[in-house]
Design a protein around this motif. Structure first.
Motif, short mmCIF file in Angstrom:
data_model
loop_
_atom_site.label_atom_id
_atom_site.label_comp_id
_atom_site.label_asym_id
_atom_site.label_seq_id
_atom_site.Cartn_x
_atom_site.Cartn_y
_atom_site.Cartn_z
N GLY A 1 0.81 -1.22 0.00
CA GLY A 1 0.00 0.00 0.00
C GLY A 1 0.84 1.26 0.00
N ILE A 2 1.95 1.22 0.72
CA ILE A 2 2.87 2.37 0.74
C ILE A 2 3.53 2.52 -0.62
CG2 ILE A 2 5.03 3.25 1.72
CD1 ILE A 2 4.14 1.84 4.38
N LYS A 3 4.07 1.41 -1.13
CA LYS A 3 4.78 1.43 -2.42
C LYS A 3 3.88 1.90 -3.55
CE LYS A 3 5.58 -2.04 -5.12
NZ LYS A 3 5.65 -3.35 -5.56
N GLU A 4 2.63 1.47 -3.53
CA GLU A 4 1.69 1.83 -4.60
C GLU A 4 0.98 3.16 -4.33
OE1 GLU A 4 1.16 0.24 -7.55
OE2 GLU A 4 2.91 -0.95 -6.97
N ARG A 5 1.35 3.81 -3.24
CA ARG A 5 0.77 5.11 -2.86
C ARG A 5 -0.73 5.05 -2.63
NH1 ARG A 5 4.54 9.75 -4.78
NH2 ARG A 5 6.47 8.60 -4.90
N ILE A 6 -1.18 3.90 -2.12
CA ILE A 6 -2.58 3.78 -1.73
C ILE A 6 -2.75 4.43 -0.35
CG2 ILE A 6 -4.43 2.16 -1.16
CD1 ILE A 6 -3.08 0.22 -3.20
N ILE A 7 -1.74 4.28 0.48
CA ILE A 7 -1.71 4.97 1.78
C ILE A 7 -0.45 5.80 1.84
CG2 ILE A 7 -3.12 3.28 3.00
CD1 ILE A 7 -0.47 2.21 4.26
N ASN A 8 -0.49 6.83 2.65
CA ASN A 8 0.67 7.70 2.86
C ASN A 8 1.16 7.44 4.27
OD1 ASN A 8 2.58 9.68 2.85
ND2 ASN A 8 1.15 11.37 2.96
N TRP A 9 2.33 6.92 4.40
CA TRP A 9 2.88 6.55 5.71
C TRP A 9 4.14 7.34 5.96
CZ3 TRP A 9 0.30 3.80 9.16
CH2 TRP A 9 0.98 3.32 10.27
N ASP A 10 4.00 8.50 6.55
CA ASP A 10 5.17 9.36 6.83
C ASP A 10 5.64 9.18 8.24
OD1 ASP A 10 5.25 10.45 4.30
OD2 ASP A 10 3.80 12.00 4.82
#
Length: 99
Positions: free
Chosen positions: A90-99
């Motif tokens: 999800g992070i890699k595909e930019r489905i979620i933003n995990w900063d």
């Protein structure tokens, strides 16, 4: 209902059946938007929006006994821990933003 530790966090889980459908309630002392269970649902929704044809395939795997996250990982070729793998996807595909 039971209390347990999942990924180094205390959680409360309640599992039950309703109309032959298995349900799980999951709670932990953490904002919902940071809980892995919530993130998994957001990621799964994002994946299905991008590729609606996966829905039927996930359902077929679930009928075979797969849990939801492992079913998605099987279809997407994600190896290792399906719960962490789905978040990383999800992070890699930019489905979620995990900063």
């Amino acid at each position: 209902m039971k209390r347990t530790i999942v990924r180094d966090r205390e959680v409360v889980k309640a599992n039950f059946f309703s109309n032959n459908f298995e349900l799980e309630l999951f709670g932990q002392n953490q904002p919902t938007c940071l809980q892995k269970a919530y993130l998994h649902m957001i990621i799964e929704y994002g994946i299905l929006r991008r590729n609606p044809s996966l829905k039927g395939k996930v359902i077929e795997l679930k009928k075979q006994g797969y849990k939801t996250e492992p079913a998605f990982c099987e279809l997407l070729g994600i190896k290792g821990d399906p719960y962490e793998g789905l978040v990383q996807y999800g992070i890699k595909e930019r489905i979620i933003n995990w900063d």
